[in-house]
Scaffold this motif. Structure first.
Motif, mmCIF file in Angstrom:
data_model
loop_
_atom_site.group_PDB
_atom_site.id
_atom_site.type_symbol
_atom_site.label_atom_id
_atom_site.label_comp_id
_atom_site.label_asym_id
_atom_site.label_seq_id
_atom_site.Cartn_x
_atom_site.Cartn_y
_atom_site.Cartn_z
ATOM 1 N N TYR A 60 46.913 49.548 49.583
ATOM 2 C CA TYR A 60 45.706 50.053 50.242
ATOM 3 C C TYR A 60 44.924 51.059 49.412
ATOM 4 N N LYS A 62 45.475 52.066 45.586
ATOM 5 C CA LYS A 62 45.192 51.831 44.168
ATOM 6 C C LYS A 62 44.194 50.678 44.003
ATOM 7 N N LYS A 63 43.217 50.914 43.116
ATOM 8 C CA LYS A 63 42.213 49.877 42.879
ATOM 9 C C LYS A 63 42.391 49.299 41.482
ATOM 10 N N TYR A 64 42.293 47.977 41.357
ATOM 11 C CA TYR A 64 42.319 47.349 40.042
ATOM 12 C C TYR A 64 40.906 46.921 39.681
ATOM 13 N N GLN A 65 40.478 47.305 38.493
ATOM 14 C CA GLN A 65 39.117 46.950 38.071
ATOM 15 C C GLN A 65 39.074 45.500 37.611
ATOM 16 N N GLU B 177 49.899 44.737 41.638
ATOM 17 C CA GLU B 177 48.516 44.237 41.647
ATOM 18 C C GLU B 177 48.383 43.079 42.639
ATOM 19 N N ARG B 179 45.647 40.373 43.908
ATOM 20 C CA ARG B 179 44.300 39.844 43.607
ATOM 21 C C ARG B 179 43.580 39.510 44.907
ATOM 22 N N LYS B 180 43.006 40.583 45.502
ATOM 23 C CA LYS B 180 42.418 40.437 46.835
ATOM 24 C C LYS B 180 41.081 39.722 46.802
ATOM 25 N N ASP B 181 40.365 39.847 45.656
ATOM 26 C CA ASP B 181 38.999 39.319 45.622
ATOM 27 C C ASP B 181 38.954 37.891 45.100
ATOM 28 N N LYS B 187 45.945 35.914 46.692
ATOM 29 C CA LYS B 187 46.241 37.144 47.426
ATOM 30 C C LYS B 187 47.569 36.985 48.174
#
Lengths: 65, 378
Positions: A60, A62-65, B177, B179-181, B187
Motif C-alpha cells: 500500500y 511503497k511506490k515503484y516508478q 513489487e 505490477r498494479k498498473d 497483479k
C-alpha cells in the motif's frame, strides 16, 4: 513504465534474502512465544507481526516508478 | 535441464494446489471464528462464569462435584472431568451413554469451591460446533480427519513447490513489487507470490501442525498400545471394579506423586485415556509449554493407590506441542489477531492462485521459457 525488463537479473541470494529474514523472524516469534512468558513473549510477537507490516508497506505504501 | 525441472515443479505446484485449494479455503474460513471461539461464546452469552468468592474459600471435594453431576444424569457414565487451561474456579464433567460413546454427550459445569451446578454447556450444537466439525472432520469422523490431513500434506507440497517457483519469477522483479498498473493477471501473480512468500513459514507451521493434529486419534491409540498396556499389565484379565474409591483420594494420590504440577483433567475408567481399572489423572505444569505437556498418573480406581506414572513419549509430546502452534492460543489477544490477519492473507493467496489457473484455462499458453522471460503467470 516497465522497469523489470531493464532490471539486471537477480541471483538466488538476492531473491531469497528478504523471504529468509522474514521466515527466521516468524520462526523465532512462534517458538519464543511458546517457551516464554512476559517481556520476551511480547518481543517475539512483534517478530511475528513484522511480515504483516512488510506486506502492508510494500502493498500500500511503497511506490515503484 | 533447468527449464525441464521448472516445468516439473510447476506441474507439482499446479496439481497439489488444485486438489487441496477448495478444502484449504474451507479450513481457512472455518478457522477464522475458531481462533476466537472463547471470545465468541463469551459474546453470545453462552459462557457462565463462577461467582466471585473470597480467595480463601476452600475447594469442594471432587466426590461432591462428581456426585452432583451424576445426580443430573444417573443412567449415564462419567467420561472426563476437565477445565480450560486458564480456568480455576470450575470443573466440567462429561457424561456419555457409555465410557467411549461420542454422540449425545452431556456436559455439566460445576463450581470448584461449592460443587454447585453452574451450567450445562452445549458443546455439541450451534454455530461454533458446525465450524469446529467442518474444520476437523467434515462431519465424517475419523476418515474425515485423515482426509483433511491428506489435504494438509498436499498444501505443504504446494508451499514447497511454490517457493521453488518463486525464484524464476522474481529474477527481474524487486522484492515486494506488485505490477498494479499492468494486466490484472500480473497483479494477481505478483500478489500471490509476494503474500505467499512472506507468510511462508507461518503457513508451513500451521499446515504441518494441522496434519499432526489430524492423526491425533491414531497417536492416542498407539500410546495405549505402546505404554498404557504395559502400565496396566498387572490388571490384565481382571474383572472390572465393582466399587470405586473416593475421587478426591485418587486426586490426592496423583497430586502427591506430582507435587509441582496441578490437575489438568481426569479420564474415567474405560475411556481412551485410562484403563477399565484406573483413573487417568493428567497433571500439567505452569509454563506455556509444560502446561500443555500432560503427565499421566494412573490411579487404581478401587483403592485410590498409585499404579504407575510415566513421562509422555515423544510422539504424544509432539502432538500436544503442535496444538498451540496450530490454534495460536498461547500469546493472548495479540497472537490471536496476528493469526487472524495471517489467515486472511492465506485466503488471498489461495484465491489468487485459483484465479490464476481459472483465467488462463482456455487461453493459448506459450511455452514455459517465454512465460518466465515475460514474468507471466502459469
Amino acid at each position: 513504465m516497465v522497469t523489470h525488463l531493464f532490471m539486471q537479473t537477480k541471483n538466488l541470494k538476492q531473491i531469497f534474502l528478504w523471504p529468509i529474514v522474514l521466515g527466521l523472524l516468524s520462526i523465532i516469534g512462534l517458538v519464543v512465544a511458546l517457551l516464554e512468558d512476559g517481556l520476551l513473549e511480547d518481543i517475539s510477537l512483534i517478530g511475528l507481526a513484522v511480515p504483516i507490516i512488510v506486506i502492508a508497506y510494500f502493498y500500500y505504501i511503497k511506490k515503484y516508478q | 535441464m533447468y527449464i525441464k525441472s521448472i516445468k516439473t515443479w510447476a506441474w507439482v505446484h499446479k496439481w497439489s494446489s488444485l486438489v487441496c485449494t477448495l478444502f484449504m479455503l474451507l479450513l481457512c474460513l472455518t478457522g477464522l471464528p475458531l481462533i476466537f471461539s472463547h471470545e465468541i461464546s463469551h459474546l453470545l452469552g453462552n459462557e457462565v462464569e463462577a461467582p466471585d468468592l473470597p480467595a480463601t474459600t476452600k475447594l469442594a471435594s471432587m466426590d461432591s462435584i462428581l456426585n452432583n453431576a451424576k445426580a443430573l444424569y444417573p443412567d449415564r457414565v462419567v467420561q472426563f472431568v476437565f477445565r480450560d487451561i486458564d480456568e480455576d474456579k470450575t470443573w466440567t464433567v462429561s457424561l456419555g451413554k457409555t465410557a467411549t460413546s461420542e454422540d449425545d454427550t452431556k456436559f455439566v459445569m460445576l463450581d470448584a469451591r461449592t460443587a454447585n451446578v453452574l451450567d450445562e454447556p452445549k458443546f455439541n450444537e450451534g454455530f461454533m460446533y458446525v465450524m469446529f466439525k467442518l474444520h476437523v472432520d467434515l462431519f465424517a469422523g475419523f476418515p474425515g480427519m485423515l482426509f483433511l490431513g491428506f489435504m494438509g500434506v498436499l498444501l505443504i507440497v504446494a508451499i514447497i513447490s511454490g517457493v521453488v517457483l518463486y525464484a524464476p519469477f522474481m529474477r527481474r522483479l524487486a522484492f515486494g513489487e506488485i505490477r498494479k498498473d499492468r494486466a490484472p493477471k500480473l497483479k494477481r501473480l505478483d500478489t500471490h507470490n509476494f503474500l505467499g512468500v512472506v507468510t511462508l513459514v507461518w503457513a508451513l507451521i500451521v499446515g504441518l501442525t494441522g496434519v499432526i493434529n489430524a492423526w491425533s486419534d491414531l497417536v492416542v491409540k498407539y500410546w495405549q498400545f505402546d505404554q498404557m498396556s504395559s502400565m496396566i499389565a498387572p490388571y490384565k484379565g481382571l474383572p472390572p471394579p465393582t466399587h470405586y474409591a473416593s475421587l478426591q483420594a485418587s486426586v490426592d494420590a496423583a497430586q502427591a506423586r506430582e507435587p509441582d504440577k496441578r490437575l489438568g483433567f481426569i479420564a474415567f475408567p474405560g475411556t481412551t485415556f485410562s484403563s477399565p481399572h484406573h483413573y487417568g489423572m493428567f497433571m500439567r505444569g505452569d509454563s506455556p509449554i509444560t502446561s500443555r505437556l500432560f503427565k499421566p498418573v494412573l490411579i487404581d480406581a478401587e483403592t485410590a493407590k498409585l499404579t504407575d506414572s510415566r513421562d509422555l513419549p515423544w510422539y504424544l509430546a509432539t502432538l500436544l506441542i503442535s496444538q498451540p502452534l496450530h490454534f495460536g492460543d498461547y500469546g493472548g489477544m495479540t497472537l490471536k489477531i496476528i493469526w487472524l490477519i495471517l489467515d486472511v492473507i492465506t485466503i488471498v493467496v489461495l484465491w489468487t492462485g485459483l484465479m490464476l489457473w481459472w483465467k488462463k484455462r482456455k487461453q493459448h499458453v506459450p511455452d514455459i521459457e517465454t512465460k518466465i522471460r515475460l514474468n507471466e503467470a502459469y
